[in-house]
Design a protein around this motif. Structure first.
Motif, PDB file in Angstrom:
ATOM      1  N   GLN A 136       0.856  -0.919   0.183  1.00  0.00           N
ATOM      2  CA  GLN A 136      -0.062  -0.046  -0.152  1.00  0.00           C
ATOM      3  C   GLN A 136       0.773   1.269   0.036  1.00  0.00           C
ATOM      4  N   SER A 137       0.526   2.363  -0.884  1.00  0.00           N
ATOM      5  CA  SER A 137       1.066   3.480  -0.810  1.00  0.00           C
ATOM      6  C   SER A 137       0.233   4.701  -0.139  1.00  0.00           C
ATOM      7  N   PHE A 138       0.781   5.665   0.681  1.00  0.00           N
ATOM      8  CA  PHE A 138       0.180   6.493   1.244  1.00  0.00           C
ATOM      9  C   PHE A 138       1.020   7.984   1.500  1.00  0.00           C
ATOM     10  N   LYS A 139       0.516   8.776   1.754  1.00  0.00           N
ATOM     11  CA  LYS A 139       1.447  10.005   2.174  1.00  0.00           C
ATOM     12  C   LYS A 139       1.333  10.425   3.593  1.00  0.00           C
ATOM     13  N   TYR A 140       2.234  10.967   4.001  1.00  0.00           N
ATOM     14  CA  TYR A 140       2.170  11.573   5.432  1.00  0.00           C
ATOM     15  C   TYR A 140       3.036  12.802   5.665  1.00  0.00           C
ATOM     16  N   THR A 141       2.325  13.944   6.301  1.00  0.00           N
ATOM     17  CA  THR A 141       3.105  14.996   6.439  1.00  0.00           C
ATOM     18  C   THR A 141       3.514  15.134   7.840  1.00  0.00           C
ATOM     19  N   TYR A 142       5.077  15.458   7.782  1.00  0.00           N
ATOM     20  CA  TYR A 142       5.598  15.587   9.075  1.00  0.00           C
ATOM     21  C   TYR A 142       6.402  16.695   9.233  1.00  0.00           C
ATOM     22  N   LYS A 143       6.388  17.558  10.273  1.00  0.00           N
ATOM     23  CA  LYS A 143       6.918  18.955  10.484  1.00  0.00           C
ATOM     24  C   LYS A 143       7.075  19.751   8.970  1.00  0.00           C
ATOM     25  N   GLY A 144       5.618  19.751   8.230  1.00  0.00           N
ATOM     26  CA  GLY A 144       5.596  20.736   7.355  1.00  0.00           C
ATOM     27  C   GLY A 144       6.117  19.721   5.985  1.00  0.00           C
ATOM     28  N   VAL A 145       6.583  18.804   6.010  1.00  0.00           N
ATOM     29  CA  VAL A 145       7.038  18.032   4.944  1.00  0.00           C
ATOM     30  C   VAL A 145       6.322  16.921   4.448  1.00  0.00           C
TER      31      VAL A 145
END
Length: 466
Positions: free
Chosen positions: A29-38
């Motif tokens: 599975q592919s997904f996106k995750y935002t951490y500290k603005g990135v």
């Protein structure tokens, strides 16, 4: 046998198989995750989670050790594999959080602007050619990782954990302003911060802090003492702006460009009086062991002060600038270094003795400000060459545009431009010329670096090298 005839539709069987595969982690599975603005792009397969990409315009990035998928389920990050979706990254600083165990082959191969990377001691495997030989960053990492192997492109299998504490990737870098801004926007000058046509940038992002060149051949017989005094324990003594960053960057040049072994470099931050004494004693011990084979570098950034008789003192972090008599005597320093049996000693002093700080504001209290001092030019002996930031009662200024001391900036800029292959004479001429010009333009003040040379080497000091 056709299971459909038994009353179980094929669609249900397919759904059950899909569910089984999903729960066992076989399907990716592919997904996106935002951490500290990135924003990071993540992939999970067979229970293993990798970070495979992020915005290639980001200047400073912390790679998380834990991410969440679309359903909010947490996944521990096992591997950083940024070559999967190859891109020309503009990132110059990366910190990997403790918990990540693998850096994939070719991971940072496309990071042509990467200058600093922080690797925790939880890393168990670094794949081959994880870094490009042409663009080697400054490594902060456990001693279990061999830098030479990384540069050679070999796979590395350090033992994770051990007795060392995990490296905190936040130490030593300022990543307080996380965002997806580009390098260009990061360095944009606002009208409100402009002073004498200059503006401060984040320490550690100057042009001399990034892309530090790797020199050729180790200088095994060169030893360096770096003292960076920025913070002072006495409330009546102001901080020395950017002194710590001066020391950090000079340390990087010693290790990378001048190729001094790590064991040959002592870097002391906010050194107290006894700290300075102990490090001078260390130089004496080394000199006794190596004799004429040894070369020494002594670098100081911090407060300096002259007493009522004009005797110059370096101000340790535990001494008030208003108590100059308890400072470390520059004359004593020169004398002790001059007595060492060595090939040569280069002393670099980014301090002034006028009583002003780097903003040219009086650092002493009202009682001392009215004292007119004739600053003595201390005499060097032995095989000692001294380059100081100023002459007489001038102020050693800061360079807001680059977040460094003005003297230190041009000193390291010349080392960078020459790859460390520069004579002391060439170095002094370059630093003096550029500091004199920039001080007038940026600060409307005069700053003139000076040189002090012992009589022993007066005729040949200009041709000496690191």
């Amino acid at each position: 046998m056709n299971r459909a005839k038994k009353g179980i539709p094929n669609s249900i069987i397919i759904f059950m198989l899909f569910a089984m595969l999903s729960t066992t982690g076989v399907l990716a599975q592919s997904f996106k995750y935002t951490y500290k603005g990135v924003e990071f792009k993540c992939k999970t397969k067979k229970g293993k989670t990798r970070i495979v990409a992020f915005n290639n315009e980001c200047a400073r990035v912390v790679i998380p050790s834990e991410v969440k998928d679309k359903k909010g389920i947490k996944h521990n990050v096992d591997c950083v594999d940024l070559y999967v979706e190859a891109s020309r990254y503009k990132t110059h600083t990366i910190a990997i959080e403790p918990g990540v165990t693998e850096i994939a082959p070719y991971c940072f191969y496309q990071f042509v602007e990467l200058s600093d990377i922080y690797i925790p001691n939880t890393i168990e495997h670094i794949g081959k050619k994880a870094f490009n030989k042409k663009h080697i960053p400054n490594f902060t990492m456990p001693s279990t990782i061999n830098e030479a192997d990384l540069i050679a492109g070999l796979a590395v299998y350090p033992q994770a954990g051990g007795t060392q504490q995990p490296i905190d990737p936040m130490v030593g870098i300022d990543l307080s302003a996380y965002s997806d801004q580009t390098n260009e926007s990061e360095n944009r000058i606002s009208e409100q911060t402009v002073t004498f046509e200059t503006a401060a940038i984040t320490p550690g992002t100057s042009d001399i802090d990034t892309q530090i060149p790797m020199g050729r051949g180790e200088r095994e017989n060169t030893f360096c003492l770096i003292i960076a005094n920025e913070k002072y324990s006495n409330q009546d003594t102001p901080d020395v702006k950017y002194a710590l960053q001066d020391g950090v960057t000079f340390n990087n040049y010693c290790l990378r460009t001048l190729r001094l072994p790590k064991s040959n470099v002592r870097f002391v931050k906010n050194a107290k009086y006894l700290d300075i004494k102990r490090q001078i004693d260390w130089l004496k011990i080394v000199a006794e062991a190596y004799g004429k084979e040894a070369n020494f570098l002594v670098y100081y950034a911090g407060h300096g002060m002259a007493d009522e008789k004009g005797n110059c003192k370096l101000i340790p972090s535990d001494v008030s600038i208003n108590d100059v008599n308890n400072g470390f005597s520059l004359k004593e320093l020169y004398t002790e270094l001059g007595e060492l049996t060595t090939n040569n000693v280069l002393v670099l002093v980014d301090a002034c003795f006028s009583g002003n700080d780097r903003d040219d504001i009086a650092a002493t209290n009202e009682e001392h400000r009215g004292i007119v001092r004739e600053v003595k030019n201390e005499v060097a002996t032995g095989n000692v060459v001294v380059l100081t930031a100023t002459s007489e009662t001038e102020t050693a200024l800061s360079f807001e545009e680059q977040a460094h001391g003005l003297f230190s900036y041009y000193l390291m800029k010349k080392i960078r431009e020459t790859g460390g292959d520069v004579t002391y004479g060439e170095l002094y001429d370059y630093v003096k010329k550029n500091v004199m010009k920039k001080s007038v333009i940026a600060k409307s003040k005069k700053q003139t670096p000076s040189v002090t040379v012992s009589a022993t080497i007066k005729e040949n000091w200009r041709n000496m090298k690191f």
